[in-house]
Design a protein around this motif. Structure first.
Motif, short mmCIF file in Angstrom:
data_model
loop_
_atom_site.label_atom_id
_atom_site.label_comp_id
_atom_site.label_asym_id
_atom_site.label_seq_id
_atom_site.Cartn_x
_atom_site.Cartn_y
_atom_site.Cartn_z
N ALA A 19 0.86 -1.14 0.00
CA ALA A 19 0.18 -0.02 0.04
C ALA A 19 0.94 1.26 0.14
O ALA A 19 0.72 2.27 -0.70
CB ALA A 19 -0.69 0.03 1.22
N MET A 20 1.96 1.21 0.94
CA MET A 20 2.74 2.46 0.77
C MET A 20 3.55 2.58 -0.18
O MET A 20 3.88 3.99 -0.84
CB MET A 20 3.73 2.10 2.07
CG MET A 20 4.69 3.34 2.40
SD MET A 20 6.12 3.27 1.33
CE MET A 20 6.96 1.83 2.09
N THR A 21 4.01 1.49 -1.30
CA THR A 21 4.61 1.79 -2.54
C THR A 21 3.32 2.49 -3.58
O THR A 21 4.11 3.32 -4.26
CB THR A 21 5.05 0.15 -2.88
OG1 THR A 21 5.92 -0.14 -2.05
CG2 THR A 21 5.44 0.58 -4.30
N VAL A 22 2.17 1.88 -3.45
CA VAL A 22 1.27 2.74 -4.34
C VAL A 22 0.97 4.16 -4.07
O VAL A 22 1.11 4.97 -4.95
CB VAL A 22 -0.04 1.86 -4.30
CG1 VAL A 22 -1.09 2.72 -5.34
CG2 VAL A 22 0.25 0.59 -4.77
N HIS A 23 1.01 4.30 -2.65
CA HIS A 23 1.15 5.76 -2.26
C HIS A 23 2.08 6.53 -2.65
O HIS A 23 1.91 7.52 -3.16
CB HIS A 23 0.89 5.64 -0.81
CG HIS A 23 0.91 7.13 -0.09
ND1 HIS A 23 -0.19 7.62 0.07
CD2 HIS A 23 1.88 7.93 0.39
CE1 HIS A 23 -0.02 8.77 0.82
NE2 HIS A 23 1.23 9.18 1.02
#
Length: 374
Positions: free
Chosen positions: A148-152
């Motif tokens: 999720a953090m990478t997509v963010h």
């Protein structure tokens, strides 16, 4: 080494086993949810050291194993495209799809790369702005926050050629589905400590109360497993059904609020298919509408695939705890780590892989094999 050697002490293991034997008065069936726990149990022979009337049932806690065949086939179709760099953790490359795996896609010219973090894939996207970079995001609540953090980050940095193929699943709905199955024999659960370190334990008390099953949050070293079993058996013998945290060095009741906030921002809960089990309502995540442009399924419009499970593969029964791996006719013959019929044989957390690796072929263990810390 702190938290390793001290949690593999043979003397303490014998004491815990003695306490379990002294407590048990009737047969009990416990399910360990996590594939990492399964490997610890089989590697150290813990299941063979327990009293005969304490049975450990291996649950669907291997994220690679429960990734549905349809998603694997979508990954293979995307990875074969000439404009795509397909990134994945290494344990996905040999997982069989309907007619091939990612290694075979790579051997035919597909640009398939093993990475050690989703951020590695994001960096590759920055370095290759004229190609599409896809990261295969699978796993339980433990791997969902970094994905999720990478997509963010991709959205924040304006990296348009990165996307995520999502197959994330959630443990509590799986426990509910197991307990609702007509063939369920599970009387208690050893919950996955790393999942609870992220999500906390707030979803478990309702399950424990509704199904009247103890749920004990458990770690991954031999003494962690034995302590989890000891606490679980004690509850069963007393007729109790509460949530007990036997892994306090890593798990706080509230979990990790920062990780949970990232999940809530990027993902939304959805129904999810589990390989060998079927669709479980509200058991997974998908990218929320705000991040839909980074969804590889949406970006590549991968639809209408026809999937085929090998007729001889019984991994679905293994994942549901209905069958021990060595009870499958294909185990160790037509199905091996080199020629896997299903993901449970190829994954590093799969039950079939554990039985094959540690030569659990259905024969009695030798004294050396029966050591809890061998």
């Amino acid at each position: 080494m702190k938290y390793l050697d001290e949690f593999q002490d043979p003397g303490l293991a014998r004491r815990l086993l003695d306490e379990i034997r002294a407590t048990v008065t009737r047969p009990w069936a416990l399910m360990e949810v996590c594939g990492g726990q399964t490997h610890t149990i089989i590697r150290h022979g813990i299941d063979q050291l327990l009293p005969d009337n304490v049975e450990l049932i291996h649950g669907p806690g291997c994220p690679v194993c429960v990734t549905p065949l349809e998603v694997i086939d979508k990954a293979l179709e995307i990875a074969a495209r000439p404009d795509v760099i397909f990134c994945s953790f290494g344990d996905m490359l040999r997982v069989p799809g309907s007619d091939r795996d990612l290694f075979q896609v790579r051997s035919h010219g597909g640009d398939v790369r093993v990475v050690y973090s989703p951020l590695d894939a994001l960096k590759i996207a920055q370095q290759n702005p004229h190609r599409q970079v896809v990261f295969f995001g699978i796993g339980f609540e433990t791997t969902a926050p970094p994905n999720a953090m990478t997509v963010h980050q991709a959205r924040k940095l304006g990296i348009p050629n990165f996307s995520l193929l999502v197959s994330h699943v959630r443990v509590p709905p799986a426990i509910e589905a197991i307990m609702q199955s007509p063939s369920c024999r599970v009387q208690a659960f050893l919950a996955a400590g790393h999942v609870c370190s992220v999500m906390g334990i707030r979803e478990y008390p309702e399950l424990a109360e509704r199904f009247r099953v103890p749920i004990v949050v458990t770690g991954f070293e031999p003494l962690d497993i034995l302590e989890g079993i000891r606490r679980t058996v004690r509850q069963l013998e007393r007729g109790e059904h509460t949530v007990d945290n036997a892994y306090p060095r890593a798990v706080r009741p509230e979990g990790n609020p920062a990780a949970q906030a990232m999940l809530a921002d990027v993902f939304e809960v959805t129904d999810r298919a589990w390989r060998g089990i079927g669709t479980i309502p509200a058991s997974g995540w998908r990218l929320s509408e705000r991040y839909r442009d980074y969804d590889a399924e949406y970006r590549f419009s991968v639809e209408g695939l026809t999937t085929r499970e090998p007729a001889a593969c019984r991994s679905g029964e293994v994942l549901q705890g209905l069958l021990k791996p060595h009870e499958c006719e294909a185990f160790g013959t037509t199905c091996t780590p080199r020629t896997p019929l299903g993901a449970t044989m190829v994954s590093s957390e799969g039950a079939c892989a554990a039985y094959y690796l540690y030569r659990r072929l259905g024969t009695p263990p030798t004294p050396q094999e029966a050591s809890p810390v061998a």
